[in-house]
Design a protein around this motif. Structure first.
Motif, PDB file in Angstrom:
ATOM      1  N   GLU A 150      12.190  10.975  17.151  1.00  0.00           N
ATOM      2  CA  GLU A 150      11.844  10.237  18.374  1.00  0.00           C
ATOM      3  C   GLU A 150      13.027   9.430  18.879  1.00  0.00           C
ATOM      4  OE1 GLU A 150       8.330   8.127  17.121  1.00  0.00           O
ATOM      5  OE2 GLU A 150       7.008   9.783  17.703  1.00  0.00           O
ATOM      6  N   LYS A 151      13.771   8.796  17.959  1.00  0.00           N
ATOM      7  CA  LYS A 151      14.954   8.014  18.367  1.00  0.00           C
ATOM      8  C   LYS A 151      16.001   8.892  19.032  1.00  0.00           C
ATOM      9  CE  LYS A 151      15.252   5.375  14.497  1.00  0.00           C
ATOM     10  NZ  LYS A 151      15.956   4.739  13.419  1.00  0.00           N
ATOM     11  N   LYS A 152      16.176  10.087  18.504  1.00  0.00           N
ATOM     12  CA  LYS A 152      17.193  11.009  19.012  1.00  0.00           C
ATOM     13  C   LYS A 152      16.670  11.888  20.145  1.00  0.00           C
ATOM     14  CE  LYS A 152      19.807  11.318  14.731  1.00  0.00           C
ATOM     15  NZ  LYS A 152      20.315  12.212  13.678  1.00  0.00           N
ATOM     16  N   HIS A 153      15.428  11.644  20.570  1.00  0.00           N
ATOM     17  CA  HIS A 153      14.785  12.430  21.628  1.00  0.00           C
ATOM     18  C   HIS A 153      14.798  13.919  21.286  1.00  0.00           C
ATOM     19  CE1 HIS A 153      14.522   8.823  24.021  1.00  0.00           C
ATOM     20  NE2 HIS A 153      15.807   8.613  23.812  1.00  0.00           N
ATOM     21  N   SER A 211      10.309   9.232  13.086  1.00  0.00           N
ATOM     22  CA  SER A 211      11.019   8.161  13.801  1.00  0.00           C
ATOM     23  C   SER A 211      12.437   8.581  14.173  1.00  0.00           C
ATOM     24  CB  SER A 211      11.018   6.867  12.995  1.00  0.00           C
ATOM     25  OG  SER A 211      11.774   6.994  11.826  1.00  0.00           O
ATOM     26  N   GLU A 212      13.123   9.320  13.301  1.00  0.00           N
ATOM     27  CA  GLU A 212      14.472   9.771  13.627  1.00  0.00           C
ATOM     28  C   GLU A 212      14.457  10.768  14.785  1.00  0.00           C
ATOM     29  OE1 GLU A 212      18.027  12.079  11.396  1.00  0.00           O
ATOM     30  OE2 GLU A 212      17.140  10.392  10.319  1.00  0.00           O
TER      31      GLU A 212
END
Length: 111
Positions: A59-62, A56-57
């Protein structure tokens, strides 16, 4: 001449800066080691939470999710009876790492 030398030294030293790497594995190694060392539901849950946190981290930070994490998560989901979630994560593994397609397809055939 001095300016050129100074520019060269700055350029050379800038190449020595800390590079955290392409992937952020966070505490993956530690939680996996603890789970393998003493397999129990608590350590398994902690390791799965770590995998989900890394994914998730990233993905959040691309940023790139480390290779194999979607597949490992799929393994745990399948073991818990969540076939749909497992397939979703195997598909994500293939889409992020096309070189894993043959391996993942073989896994999916066994499902």
């Amino acid at each position: 001449m001095k300016l050129t030398t100074l520019a060269f030294i700055v350029l050379l030293l800038s190449g020595c800066t800390s590079n955290k790497g392409l992937y952020d594995w966070k505490n993956y190694s530690e939680t996996l080691y603890n789970y393998k060392k003493e397999p129990n539901n608590e350590k398994r849950t902690i390791h799965i939470k770590e995998i989900n946190s890394i994914i998730s981290e990233a993905e959040k930070k691309h940023k790139a999710v480390p290779p194999g994490l979607y597949a490992e998560l799929a393994f745990y989901l399948l073991a818990d009876g969540n076939k749909e979630g497992a397939i979703k994560n195997l598909e994500l593994e293939k889409s992020h790492y096309p070189e894993s397609t043959a391996f993942v397809n073989n896994l999916m055939r066994t499902l």
